[in-house]
Design a protein around this motif. Structure first.
Motif, PDB file in Angstrom:
ATOM      1  N   ARG A   1       0.805  -1.098  -0.143  1.00 48.44           N
ATOM      2  CA  ARG A   1      -0.092  -0.121   0.089  1.00 48.44           C
ATOM      3  C   ARG A   1       0.917   1.307   0.061  1.00 48.44           C
ATOM      4  O   ARG A   1       2.036   1.334   0.784  1.00 48.44           O
ATOM      5  CB  ARG A   1      -0.996  -0.013   1.422  1.00 48.44           C
ATOM      6  CG  ARG A   1      -1.824  -1.034   1.333  1.00 48.44           C
ATOM      7  CD  ARG A   1      -2.576  -1.213   2.523  1.00 48.44           C
ATOM      8  NE  ARG A   1      -3.583  -2.173   2.749  1.00 48.44           N
ATOM      9  CZ  ARG A   1      -3.183  -3.437   3.018  1.00 48.44           C
ATOM     10  NH1 ARG A   1      -1.861  -3.478   3.602  1.00 48.44           N
ATOM     11  NH2 ARG A   1      -4.108  -4.430   3.152  1.00 48.44           N
ATOM     12  N   ILE A   2       0.393   2.354  -0.822  1.00 44.79           N
ATOM     13  CA  ILE A   2       1.087   3.613  -0.741  1.00 44.79           C
ATOM     14  C   ILE A   2       0.107   4.663  -0.985  1.00 44.79           C
ATOM     15  O   ILE A   2      -1.067   4.703  -1.464  1.00 44.79           O
ATOM     16  CB  ILE A   2       2.262   3.642  -1.912  1.00 44.79           C
ATOM     17  CG1 ILE A   2       2.925   4.675  -1.659  1.00 44.79           C
ATOM     18  CG2 ILE A   2       1.298   3.548  -3.105  1.00 44.79           C
ATOM     19  CD1 ILE A   2       4.213   4.458  -2.397  1.00 44.79           C
ATOM     20  N   LEU A   3       0.255   5.737  -0.116  1.00 45.46           N
ATOM     21  CA  LEU A   3      -0.284   6.744  -0.159  1.00 45.46           C
ATOM     22  C   LEU A   3       0.537   8.005  -0.558  1.00 45.46           C
ATOM     23  O   LEU A   3       1.463   8.180   0.252  1.00 45.46           O
ATOM     24  CB  LEU A   3      -1.372   7.065   1.137  1.00 45.46           C
ATOM     25  CG  LEU A   3      -1.886   8.429   1.292  1.00 45.46           C
ATOM     26  CD1 LEU A   3      -3.026   8.467   0.354  1.00 45.46           C
ATOM     27  CD2 LEU A   3      -2.520   8.495   2.682  1.00 45.46           C
ATOM     28  N   PHE A   4      -0.002   8.887  -1.514  1.00 46.57           N
ATOM     29  CA  PHE A   4       1.063  10.135  -1.773  1.00 46.57           C
ATOM     30  C   PHE A   4       0.268  11.278  -1.259  1.00 46.57           C
ATOM     31  O   PHE A   4      -0.913  11.420  -1.648  1.00 46.57           O
ATOM     32  CB  PHE A   4       1.234  10.292  -3.279  1.00 46.57           C
ATOM     33  CG  PHE A   4       2.003   9.254  -3.741  1.00 46.57           C
ATOM     34  CD1 PHE A   4       3.303   9.169  -3.894  1.00 46.57           C
ATOM     35  CD2 PHE A   4       1.467   8.127  -4.400  1.00 46.57           C
ATOM     36  CE1 PHE A   4       4.154   8.075  -4.245  1.00 46.57           C
ATOM     37  CE2 PHE A   4       2.152   6.969  -5.091  1.00 46.57           C
ATOM     38  CZ  PHE A   4       3.422   7.084  -4.947  1.00 46.57           C
ATOM     39  N   VAL A   5       1.173  12.093  -0.513  1.00 50.44           N
ATOM     40  CA  VAL A   5       0.405  13.419   0.162  1.00 50.44           C
ATOM     41  C   VAL A   5       1.134  14.482  -0.807  1.00 50.44           C
ATOM     42  O   VAL A   5       2.510  14.658  -0.528  1.00 50.44           O
ATOM     43  CB  VAL A   5       0.546  13.618   1.479  1.00 50.44           C
ATOM     44  CG1 VAL A   5       0.121  14.680   2.081  1.00 50.44           C
ATOM     45  CG2 VAL A   5      -0.206  12.320   2.160  1.00 50.44           C
ATOM     46  N   LEU A   6       0.459  15.026  -1.697  1.00 51.02           N
ATOM     47  CA  LEU A   6       1.200  16.156  -2.573  1.00 51.02           C
ATOM     48  C   LEU A   6       1.036  17.651  -1.943  1.00 51.02           C
ATOM     49  O   LEU A   6      -0.239  17.846  -1.499  1.00 51.02           O
ATOM     50  CB  LEU A   6       0.577  16.256  -3.864  1.00 51.02           C
ATOM     51  CG  LEU A   6       0.742  14.754  -4.573  1.00 51.02           C
ATOM     52  CD1 LEU A   6       0.237  14.972  -5.867  1.00 51.02           C
ATOM     53  CD2 LEU A   6       2.151  14.350  -4.428  1.00 51.02           C
ATOM     54  N   SER A   7       2.190  18.259  -2.091  1.00 47.51           N
ATOM     55  CA  SER A   7       2.063  19.811  -1.598  1.00 47.51           C
ATOM     56  C   SER A   7       1.164  20.593  -2.576  1.00 47.51           C
ATOM     57  O   SER A   7       0.867  20.179  -3.706  1.00 47.51           O
ATOM     58  CB  SER A   7       3.366  20.251  -1.317  1.00 47.51           C
ATOM     59  OG  SER A   7       4.009  20.428  -2.631  1.00 47.51           O
ATOM     60  N   ARG A   8       0.831  21.912  -2.282  1.00 51.95           N
ATOM     61  CA  ARG A   8       0.134  22.600  -2.980  1.00 51.95           C
ATOM     62  C   ARG A   8       0.761  22.789  -4.406  1.00 51.95           C
ATOM     63  O   ARG A   8       0.257  22.952  -5.538  1.00 51.95           O
ATOM     64  CB  ARG A   8       0.017  23.918  -2.416  1.00 51.95           C
ATOM     65  CG  ARG A   8      -0.721  24.994  -3.075  1.00 51.95           C
ATOM     66  CD  ARG A   8      -0.756  26.501  -2.059  1.00 51.95           C
ATOM     67  NE  ARG A   8      -1.418  27.499  -3.005  1.00 51.95           N
ATOM     68  CZ  ARG A   8      -1.727  28.524  -2.832  1.00 51.95           C
ATOM     69  NH1 ARG A   8      -0.917  29.048  -1.459  1.00 51.95           N
ATOM     70  NH2 ARG A   8      -2.223  29.652  -3.402  1.00 51.95           N
TER      71      ARG A   8
ATOM     72  N   VAL B   1      -4.195  15.795  -1.716  1.00 52.42           N
ATOM     73  CA  VAL B   1      -3.516  17.253  -2.000  1.00 52.42           C
ATOM     74  C   VAL B   1      -3.664  18.201  -1.333  1.00 52.42           C
ATOM     75  O   VAL B   1      -4.843  18.211  -0.701  1.00 52.42           O
ATOM     76  CB  VAL B   1      -3.824  17.946  -3.433  1.00 52.42           C
ATOM     77  CG1 VAL B   1      -3.075  19.210  -3.805  1.00 52.42           C
ATOM     78  CG2 VAL B   1      -3.506  16.929  -4.727  1.00 52.42           C
ATOM     79  N   LEU B   2      -2.398  18.828  -0.500  1.00 54.71           N
ATOM     80  CA  LEU B   2      -2.820  19.775   0.705  1.00 54.71           C
ATOM     81  C   LEU B   2      -2.732  21.254  -0.187  1.00 54.71           C
ATOM     82  O   LEU B   2      -2.193  21.374  -1.172  1.00 54.71           O
ATOM     83  CB  LEU B   2      -1.520  19.974   1.509  1.00 54.71           C
ATOM     84  CG  LEU B   2      -1.103  18.677   2.165  1.00 54.71           C
ATOM     85  CD1 LEU B   2       0.254  18.791   2.717  1.00 54.71           C
ATOM     86  CD2 LEU B   2      -2.077  18.323   3.239  1.00 54.71           C
ATOM     87  N   SER B   3      -3.898  21.913   0.274  1.00 53.58           N
ATOM     88  CA  SER B   3      -4.180  23.212  -0.212  1.00 53.58           C
ATOM     89  C   SER B   3      -3.031  24.310   0.105  1.00 53.58           C
ATOM     90  O   SER B   3      -2.597  24.096   1.175  1.00 53.58           O
ATOM     91  CB  SER B   3      -5.442  23.689   0.227  1.00 53.58           C
ATOM     92  OG  SER B   3      -5.889  23.829   1.613  1.00 53.58           O
TER      93      SER B   3
END
Length: 397
Positions: free
Chosen positions: A367-374, A395-397
């Motif tokens: 399993r993998i989860l990507f948390v992307l910057s603004r 995605v982070l705002s």
């Protein structure tokens, strides 16, 4: 001098010394109350912050001590200590010590009468005087309440003793934290109201604060945007057993008159933070803020892997460790070494990757989860969702 005049003078003096704390203090309702010992923070059901004071107790104090005690109460609110939820009465008394140690180190008038935590724990009792202001151990300055709370518990276990009840008795006339731990006040409403006022004060007067306080407030003002409880439940289909406890809500299969057992499960997770040159400081602060919230949700150590083009650091991360976290990196970006390390060396069930996506999407076997910057790469976002599904990218705002 009458108590009301003394308190007014202390407030004005505090404003001259520190406009930041004065601005926050002006957002509180100051209310006299003979039912409290000294000073006390409390909250109304509508989210108002109230500073209660005992006129008879203040009348006996010097104005400088009143200023210090006012500042102490204000810092409880700024450091969001009202969000702490002790497990029981004994844990509450340990939190009392930890919170005060986190605050008193920044207030010279209180530090002058302070006793370090390690002295209290080593001796197993309080000091002989009737006023006890707790300080951190000399080698653990500028940490937060969570760090000191954890240290006290670890030290108590190591020594096999610590009479927190005796220390609490000596501190009865010093500070009252009961208002911070009320169960029925609207925590989220209070959090939003106090953060808004603190943020305004910080934007105007933040540069005048001590570096330790400034860094603490910077992280607390970062708004974690993600609902990690929901994300973790959705992310992990299989979890490892973390704890086992009795519950009367589940019958015992062997003995009808005894409570049954319930297993609590937590997820084994590794977090990868992209520290390459394309990541700016604001993005890193936001990544660390989300990491801190995640650590608080999981309530366990997390493997934290930093990576630019290679793995640059691997450490165990616990809530509050951000203060000592050294960011290592600054080169080009390649996430694959970190994902490989997470899966092959750490054997994590899943990997959470904080990145701006200015690189290729790595290949993951688990399993993998990507948390992307603004400021993320749109192509990375599209490719990651194509490879791993829509829910694999936030995605982070």
């Amino acid at each position: 001098m009458k108590p009301e005049e003394l308190l007014k003078k202390a407030v004005l003096n505090l404003g001259k010394k520190s406009p930041f704390y004065y601005y926050v203090l002006l957002g509180m309702k100051i209310v006299p109350s003979k039912s409290i010992r000294n000073l006390k923070i409390s909250f109304s059901t509508t989210g108002d912050v109230m500073l209660l004071y005992n006129p008879e107790a203040l009348e006996k104090k010097h104005v400088r001590m009143v200023e210090a005690l006012l500042l102490h109460e204000v810092m409880h609110v700024i450091f969001q200590h009202f969000r702490i939820k002790p497990k029981d009465e004994r844990d509450r008394k340990i939190w009392d010590l930890a919170m005060d140690a986190a605050i008193n180190q920044y207030i010279p008038e209180l530090a002058a009468f302070g006793v370090p935590l390690d002295v209290l724990v080593k001796e197993g009792h309080s000091v002989d005087n009737d006023t006890l202001f707790v300080l951190p151990p000399e080698w653990m300055m500028f940490e937060n309440a969570e760090t000191y709370h954890r240290w006290i518990l670890d030290e108590m276990e190591r020594l096999g003793r610590y009479d927190v009840e005796v220390v609490s008795e000596f501190r009865e006339g010093v500070d009252d934290h009961s208002g911070l731990f009320e169960e029925d006040f609207p925590v989220e409403m209070i959090l939003e109201l106090t953060k808004d006022r603190t943020k305004k004060a910080f934007n105007i007067f933040g540069d005048s604060l001590p570096s330790g306080v400034k860094r603490e407030i910077q992280l607390l003002l970062e708004n974690p945007e993600l609902d990690w409880k929901t994300l973790i439940r959705r992310f992990f289909g299989i979890s490892i057993k973390a704890d086992r406890y009795t519950t009367p809500l589940r019958p015992n299969r062997r003995y009808d008159h005894l409570p049954g057992w319930r297993n609590e499960y937590l997820s084994r997770v590794a977090v990868v933070i992209d520290t390459s040159g394309s990541i700016v400081e604001k993005e890193l602060n936001q990544f660390v803020s989300e990491l801190e919230r995640l650590a608080g949700i999981l309530k366990e150590e997390i493997w934290l892997v930093q990576v630019d083009r290679n793995v640059t650091s691997v450490v165990r991360y616990r809530s509050g460790d951000w203060r000592d976290l050294e960011i290592v990196g600054g080169g080009s970006t390649d996430l694959q070494p970190a994902v490989d390390y997470s899966e092959k060396v750490l054997r994590a069930e899943g990997t959470i990757v904080f990145t701006d996506g200015h690189t290729d999407v790595p290949f993951a076997r688990r399993r993998i989860l990507f948390v992307l910057s603004r400021f993320h790469n749109e192509d990375f976002q599209k490719e990651a969702r194509r490879m791993y599904g829509k829910d694999a990218v936030v995605v982070l705002s």
